[in-house]
Scaffold this motif. Structure first.
Motif, PDB file in Angstrom:
ATOM      1  N   PRO A 113       0.880  -1.249   0.037  1.00  0.00           N
ATOM      2  CA  PRO A 113       0.032  -0.006  -0.041  1.00  0.00           C
ATOM      3  C   PRO A 113       0.812   1.261  -0.058  1.00  0.00           C
ATOM      4  N   ARG A 114       1.969   1.074   0.425  1.00  0.00           N
ATOM      5  CA  ARG A 114       2.819   2.413   0.511  1.00  0.00           C
ATOM      6  C   ARG A 114       3.135   3.073  -1.152  1.00  0.00           C
ATOM      7  N   GLY A 115       3.140   2.270  -2.001  1.00  0.00           N
ATOM      8  CA  GLY A 115       3.229   2.797  -3.427  1.00  0.00           C
ATOM      9  C   GLY A 115       2.618   2.175  -4.528  1.00  0.00           C
ATOM     10  N   TYR A 116       1.647   1.348  -4.237  1.00  0.00           N
ATOM     11  CA  TYR A 116       1.268   0.477  -5.154  1.00  0.00           C
ATOM     12  C   TYR A 116       0.100   0.956  -6.205  1.00  0.00           C
ATOM     13  N   HIS A 117       0.168   0.719  -7.404  1.00  0.00           N
ATOM     14  CA  HIS A 117      -0.622   1.298  -8.323  1.00  0.00           C
ATOM     15  C   HIS A 117      -1.019   0.236  -9.455  1.00  0.00           C
ATOM     16  N   PRO A 118      -1.895  -0.141  -9.896  1.00  0.00           N
ATOM     17  CA  PRO A 118      -2.188  -1.145 -10.959  1.00  0.00           C
ATOM     18  C   PRO A 118      -1.647  -0.906 -12.125  1.00  0.00           C
ATOM     19  N   ASN A 119      -1.446   0.467 -12.552  1.00  0.00           N
ATOM     20  CA  ASN A 119      -0.576   0.749 -13.604  1.00  0.00           C
ATOM     21  C   ASN A 119       1.065   0.872 -13.457  1.00  0.00           C
ATOM     22  N   ALA A 120       1.301   0.820 -12.360  1.00  0.00           N
ATOM     23  CA  ALA A 120       2.630   0.681 -12.033  1.00  0.00           C
ATOM     24  C   ALA A 120       3.317  -0.642 -11.974  1.00  0.00           C
ATOM     25  N   ILE A 121       3.379  -1.360 -13.069  1.00  0.00           N
ATOM     26  CA  ILE A 121       3.728  -2.894 -13.020  1.00  0.00           C
ATOM     27  C   ILE A 121       5.072  -2.870 -12.927  1.00  0.00           C
ATOM     28  N   THR A 122       5.906  -2.334 -12.867  1.00  0.00           N
ATOM     29  CA  THR A 122       7.428  -2.328 -13.096  1.00  0.00           C
ATOM     30  C   THR A 122       7.939  -3.507 -13.797  1.00  0.00           C
ATOM     31  N   GLN A 123       7.403  -3.404 -15.146  1.00  0.00           N
ATOM     32  CA  GLN A 123       7.716  -4.516 -16.288  1.00  0.00           C
ATOM     33  C   GLN A 123       7.807  -3.588 -17.467  1.00  0.00           C
ATOM     34  N   PHE A 124       8.657  -4.376 -18.245  1.00  0.00           N
ATOM     35  CA  PHE A 124       9.068  -3.922 -19.551  1.00  0.00           C
ATOM     36  C   PHE A 124       8.491  -5.131 -20.662  1.00  0.00           C
TER      37      PHE A 124
END
Length: 206
Positions: free
Chosen positions: A71-82
């Motif tokens: 919850p500290r920084g999660y967002h469904p669009n911030a998938i940290t993937q290329f």
């Protein structure tokens, strides 16, 4: 506090990628591009910030996971993937090849003292022309400077912004309202080149 993603793609972490490994990677990317075409969807790399991590997770993944996968920084669009094929484009897009052009405007490099990514900023600072300054935040890692307000060096940032007459500080009055702040966009505010029929279609209709 930076990652030179293009440099990682072309050289590997801390320059560990050999020419043979790079050639093999480019070959694999070429094959993957056709596989993506046949699948009609791009394949993605594993998450850089794993969901579900523990003391056995590699330290870098654990650090990013503690931010992007909680919850500290999660967002469904911030998938940290290329996409698996992103590396080829990144190799051809060196980010710092003209960094000296920033001069005579000053640069402040801010990093965590213990950040695993610190060497990117150190090397960028070495390439940059004067005036420049390097500031390492004691005890901080990379992700700490995202949201740890007890570690983010606000005083240093304010000092830097106020040292040059042309730089804006938080105390300087705003002289123009940003687009969207009580007014609508118009060509007079931000003119765009007129589009002609020679530019080609915006999209293909089926």
């Amino acid at each position: 506090m930076m990652y030179d993603i293009a440099r990682i793609a072309s050289e590997g972490w801390q320059g560990s990628l050999t020419a043979e490994e790079r050639g093999a990677m480019l070959g694999a990317i070429a094959e993957q591009r056709y596989a993506d075409f046949e699948a009609q969807a791009p394949a993605l790399t594993p998450r850089g910030a794993p969901i579900g991590f523990d003391e056995n997770t590699d330290p870098v993944g654990r650090e990013f996971g503690a931010f992007y996968s909680t919850p500290r920084g999660y967002h469904p669009n911030a998938i940290t993937q290329f996409t698996l094929t992103s590396g080829m484009s990144l190799m051809n897009s060196p980010l710092l090849s003209k960094i000296e052009w920033i001069s005579p405007r000053p640069i402040l490099f801010v990093v965590g003292e213990n950040a695993h990514s610190r060497y990117f900023s150190e090397d960028a600072c070495e390439l940059a022309a004067e005036p420049k300054e390097f500031h390492a935040v004691p005890t901080a890692g990379h992700v700490d400077l995202y949201d740890r307000t007890d570690l983010i060096p606000f005083d240093k940032l304010e000092e830097f912004l106020q040292q040059e007459p042309g730089l804006t500080s938080r105390h300087a009055p705003r002289t123009t309202a940003p687009v969207g702040a009580g007014r609508t966009w118009s060509p007079a505010l931000s003119p765009l080149p007129a589009r002609t029929h020679t530019d080609g279609p915006r999209h293909r209709q089926h």
